[in-house]
Design a protein around this motif. Structure first.
Motif, PDB file in Angstrom:
ATOM      1  N   LYS A 199       0.885  -1.258  -0.076  1.00 50.68           N
ATOM      2  CA  LYS A 199       0.067   0.081  -0.123  1.00 50.68           C
ATOM      3  C   LYS A 199       0.896   1.395   0.043  1.00 50.68           C
ATOM      4  O   LYS A 199       0.572   2.053  -0.726  1.00 50.68           O
ATOM      5  CB  LYS A 199      -0.866   0.032   1.414  1.00 50.68           C
ATOM      6  CG  LYS A 199      -1.961  -1.272   1.030  1.00 50.68           C
ATOM      7  CD  LYS A 199      -2.969  -1.086   2.288  1.00 50.68           C
ATOM      8  CE  LYS A 199      -3.972  -2.274   2.594  1.00 50.68           C
ATOM      9  NZ  LYS A 199      -4.918  -2.004   3.532  1.00 50.68           N
ATOM     10  N   TYR A 200       1.967   1.265   0.884  1.00 49.79           N
ATOM     11  CA  TYR A 200       2.735   2.287   0.726  1.00 49.79           C
ATOM     12  C   TYR A 200       3.481   2.665  -0.676  1.00 49.79           C
ATOM     13  O   TYR A 200       3.605   3.759  -0.882  1.00 49.79           O
ATOM     14  CB  TYR A 200       3.871   2.196   1.809  1.00 49.79           C
ATOM     15  CG  TYR A 200       4.933   3.110   2.174  1.00 49.79           C
ATOM     16  CD1 TYR A 200       4.491   4.250   2.867  1.00 49.79           C
ATOM     17  CD2 TYR A 200       6.174   3.069   1.457  1.00 49.79           C
ATOM     18  CE1 TYR A 200       5.699   5.462   2.795  1.00 49.79           C
ATOM     19  CE2 TYR A 200       6.993   4.073   1.578  1.00 49.79           C
ATOM     20  CZ  TYR A 200       6.893   5.402   2.164  1.00 49.79           C
ATOM     21  OH  TYR A 200       7.863   6.056   2.562  1.00 49.79           O
ATOM     22  N   ASP A 201       4.078   1.568  -0.912  1.00 51.76           N
ATOM     23  CA  ASP A 201       4.789   1.625  -2.525  1.00 51.76           C
ATOM     24  C   ASP A 201       3.644   2.209  -3.399  1.00 51.76           C
ATOM     25  O   ASP A 201       4.124   2.946  -4.205  1.00 51.76           O
ATOM     26  CB  ASP A 201       5.170   0.367  -2.666  1.00 51.76           C
ATOM     27  CG  ASP A 201       6.274  -0.066  -2.119  1.00 51.76           C
ATOM     28  OD1 ASP A 201       7.027   0.789  -1.235  1.00 51.76           O
ATOM     29  OD2 ASP A 201       6.690  -1.245  -1.999  1.00 51.76           O
ATOM     30  N   ALA A 202       2.536   1.881  -3.453  1.00 50.74           N
ATOM     31  CA  ALA A 202       1.388   2.463  -4.290  1.00 50.74           C
ATOM     32  C   ALA A 202       1.060   3.754  -4.348  1.00 50.74           C
ATOM     33  O   ALA A 202       0.973   4.352  -5.095  1.00 50.74           O
ATOM     34  CB  ALA A 202       0.178   1.320  -4.320  1.00 50.74           C
ATOM     35  N   LEU A 203       1.149   4.281  -2.948  1.00 55.56           N
ATOM     36  CA  LEU A 203       0.693   5.649  -2.737  1.00 55.56           C
ATOM     37  C   LEU A 203       1.794   6.534  -2.977  1.00 55.56           C
ATOM     38  O   LEU A 203       1.779   7.764  -3.256  1.00 55.56           O
ATOM     39  CB  LEU A 203       0.424   5.831  -1.237  1.00 55.56           C
ATOM     40  CG  LEU A 203      -0.804   5.236  -0.690  1.00 55.56           C
ATOM     41  CD1 LEU A 203      -1.109   5.373   0.873  1.00 55.56           C
ATOM     42  CD2 LEU A 203      -1.899   6.185  -1.404  1.00 55.56           C
ATOM     43  N   ASN A 204       3.419   5.951  -2.911  1.00 51.95           N
ATOM     44  CA  ASN A 204       4.266   7.021  -3.361  1.00 51.95           C
ATOM     45  C   ASN A 204       4.972   6.750  -4.551  1.00 51.95           C
ATOM     46  O   ASN A 204       6.138   7.220  -4.928  1.00 51.95           O
ATOM     47  CB  ASN A 204       5.470   6.612  -2.181  1.00 51.95           C
ATOM     48  CG  ASN A 204       4.963   7.141  -0.691  1.00 51.95           C
ATOM     49  OD1 ASN A 204       5.091   8.342  -0.276  1.00 51.95           O
ATOM     50  ND2 ASN A 204       4.214   6.247   0.059  1.00 51.95           N
ATOM     51  N   GLN A 205       4.292   5.907  -5.217  1.00 57.06           N
ATOM     52  CA  GLN A 205       4.833   5.703  -6.678  1.00 57.06           C
ATOM     53  C   GLN A 205       4.980   6.916  -7.483  1.00 57.06           C
ATOM     54  O   GLN A 205       3.684   7.606  -7.395  1.00 57.06           O
ATOM     55  CB  GLN A 205       4.400   4.511  -7.196  1.00 57.06           C
ATOM     56  CG  GLN A 205       4.814   3.939  -8.608  1.00 57.06           C
ATOM     57  CD  GLN A 205       4.284   2.960  -9.373  1.00 57.06           C
ATOM     58  OE1 GLN A 205       3.054   2.525  -8.762  1.00 57.06           O
ATOM     59  NE2 GLN A 205       4.791   2.360 -10.206  1.00 57.06           N
ATOM     60  N   PRO A 206       5.875   7.492  -7.999  1.00 52.45           N
ATOM     61  CA  PRO A 206       5.992   8.756  -8.974  1.00 52.45           C
ATOM     62  C   PRO A 206       4.797   8.374 -10.085  1.00 52.45           C
ATOM     63  O   PRO A 206       4.622   7.362 -10.707  1.00 52.45           O
ATOM     64  CB  PRO A 206       7.255   8.778  -9.749  1.00 52.45           C
ATOM     65  CG  PRO A 206       8.096   7.926  -8.474  1.00 52.45           C
ATOM     66  CD  PRO A 206       7.234   6.856  -8.203  1.00 52.45           C
ATOM     67  N   ASN A 207       3.986   9.705 -10.235  1.00 47.51           N
ATOM     68  CA  ASN A 207       2.957   9.783 -11.403  1.00 47.51           C
ATOM     69  C   ASN A 207       3.785   9.935 -12.862  1.00 47.51           C
ATOM     70  O   ASN A 207       4.407  11.071 -12.818  1.00 47.51           O
ATOM     71  CB  ASN A 207       2.181  10.767 -11.055  1.00 47.51           C
ATOM     72  CG  ASN A 207       0.935  10.649 -12.039  1.00 47.51           C
ATOM     73  OD1 ASN A 207       0.749   9.946 -12.887  1.00 47.51           O
ATOM     74  ND2 ASN A 207      -0.135  11.494 -11.690  1.00 47.51           N
ATOM     75  N   LEU A 208       4.057   8.855 -13.373  1.00 50.47           N
ATOM     76  CA  LEU A 208       4.631   9.096 -14.795  1.00 50.47           C
ATOM     77  C   LEU A 208       3.874   9.433 -15.985  1.00 50.47           C
ATOM     78  O   LEU A 208       4.018   9.264 -17.175  1.00 50.47           O
ATOM     79  CB  LEU A 208       5.286   7.606 -15.114  1.00 50.47           C
ATOM     80  CG  LEU A 208       6.332   7.152 -13.932  1.00 50.47           C
ATOM     81  CD1 LEU A 208       6.885   5.943 -14.336  1.00 50.47           C
ATOM     82  CD2 LEU A 208       7.579   8.114 -13.804  1.00 50.47           C
ATOM     83  N   GLU A 209       2.454   9.437 -16.004  1.00 52.17           N
ATOM     84  CA  GLU A 209       1.839  10.014 -16.919  1.00 52.17           C
ATOM     85  C   GLU A 209       1.978  10.991 -17.552  1.00 52.17           C
ATOM     86  O   GLU A 209       2.289  12.080 -16.821  1.00 52.17           O
ATOM     87  CB  GLU A 209      -0.025   9.831 -16.196  1.00 52.17           C
ATOM     88  CG  GLU A 209      -0.276   8.808 -15.859  1.00 52.17           C
ATOM     89  CD  GLU A 209      -1.878   8.794 -15.443  1.00 52.17           C
ATOM     90  OE1 GLU A 209      -2.546   9.967 -15.518  1.00 52.17           O
ATOM     91  OE2 GLU A 209      -2.436   7.869 -15.111  1.00 52.17           O
ATOM     92  N   GLY A 210       2.135  11.343 -18.619  1.00 55.00           N
ATOM     93  CA  GLY A 210       2.329  12.351 -19.475  1.00 55.00           C
ATOM     94  C   GLY A 210       3.922  12.692 -19.608  1.00 55.00           C
ATOM     95  O   GLY A 210       4.272  13.745 -20.241  1.00 55.00           O
ATOM     96  N   LYS A 211       4.715  11.877 -19.052  1.00 54.67           N
ATOM     97  CA  LYS A 211       5.924  11.746 -19.292  1.00 54.67           C
ATOM     98  C   LYS A 211       6.629  11.013 -20.460  1.00 54.67           C
ATOM     99  O   LYS A 211       6.201   9.846 -20.413  1.00 54.67           O
ATOM    100  CB  LYS A 211       6.778  11.559 -17.932  1.00 54.67           C
ATOM    101  CG  LYS A 211       6.577  12.789 -16.718  1.00 54.67           C
ATOM    102  CD  LYS A 211       7.257  12.407 -15.559  1.00 54.67           C
ATOM    103  CE  LYS A 211       6.909  13.804 -14.724  1.00 54.67           C
ATOM    104  NZ  LYS A 211       7.662  13.301 -13.261  1.00 54.67           N
ATOM    105  N   VAL A 212       7.660  11.537 -20.957  1.00 56.03           N
ATOM    106  CA  VAL A 212       8.187  10.555 -22.146  1.00 56.03           C
ATOM    107  C   VAL A 212       9.318   9.667 -21.391  1.00 56.03           C
ATOM    108  O   VAL A 212      10.131  10.214 -20.919  1.00 56.03           O
ATOM    109  CB  VAL A 212       8.705  11.559 -23.411  1.00 56.03           C
ATOM    110  CG1 VAL A 212       9.530  10.632 -24.030  1.00 56.03           C
ATOM    111  CG2 VAL A 212       7.987  12.457 -23.741  1.00 56.03           C
TER     112      VAL A 212
END
Length: 238
Positions: free
Chosen positions: A225-238
């Protein structure tokens, strides 16, 4: 204290009476201070009348000659004896008293038996019994019989309920007492105290392992759960 042989006679006699359809109980005090009979059986006949049988169990010659009163007050009365003792005292047995001889089952035969035997031996008639009128008031005898049956039921219920009936102090004292009897330092597997400690330690280890496994599972779930909450949002990045 009853010897092993006495206990074997007692359990075999119980099964013998049971197979004849009689109700049976051990150590019944007689009315009118006529002693305590080793085993008393009560059997309802097809006619509606009741037949009382008294059994005295003896395993040694000194036991046979004991000053304890023989409570032969029933309609039929017996000695229950090992074969060897019967040979030694046969001439001393009154004519109206019957004799049942106890014989132990062969151990090898018992091991090979298709089902567990209910008694360690069997009984045979060595001397026929003669009828006599009941020597005490039947209503009083019935009362004593019922009281003895209640005693046995109460004992059975105490065993069924187990150790919860006893205080920690009583259990500790009993464990100490048993630990002193026949303790063999060279054979710990045969000692009740060591078995108790081993089982207790084993149960404790199992309980701790279960708790550790549960905490590890909980930790892994929280980490995901912690890893899922703190995973960087990579949407829109190349």
């Amino acid at each position: 204290m009853k010897t092993k042989l006495t206990k074997n006679l007692e359990s075999t006699l119980y099964q013998y009476c049971y197979e004849q359809g009689a109700y049976v109980v051990e150590e019944v005090s007689m009315p009118d201070k006529k002693g305590i009979v080793d085993t008393l059986s009560y059997q309802m006949l097809p006619s509606g009348s009741v037949e009382w049988r008294c059994y005295e169990l003896k395993v040694t010659k000194s036991d046979f000659h004991s000053k304890a009163k023989l409570s032969f007050i029933g309609n039929y009365n017996y000695f229950v004896l090992p074969q060897k003792l019967f040979v030694e005292v046969e001439a001393e047995i009154p004519s109206h008293i019957g004799v049942l001889i106890y014989r132990e089952f062969d151990k090898k035969a018992m091991d090979l038996a298709p089902q567990t035997l209910r008694a360690p031996g069997f009984l045979t008639v060595a001397k026929k019994v003669q009828y006599q009128d009941l020597q005490v008031d039947e209503e009083q005898l019935t009362g004593h019989f019922v009281a003895s049956l209640f005693r046995e039921v109460d004992k059975a219920k105490r065993v069924e309920k187990g150790l919860q009936l006893y205080s920690d102090d009583k259990l500790f004292k009993e464990l100490k007492k048993r630990a002193k009897k026949g303790y063999d330092v060279y054979k710990p597997d045969h000692n009740l105290y060591d078995q108790f400690l081993d089982d207790t330690q084993s149960d404790a280890v199992d309980a701790l392992q279960e708790e550790l496994d549960a905490r590890n599972a909980e930790y892994q779930e929280l980490k995901l759960k912690y890893d899922a909450l703190n995973q960087p949002n990579l949407e829109g990045k190349v």
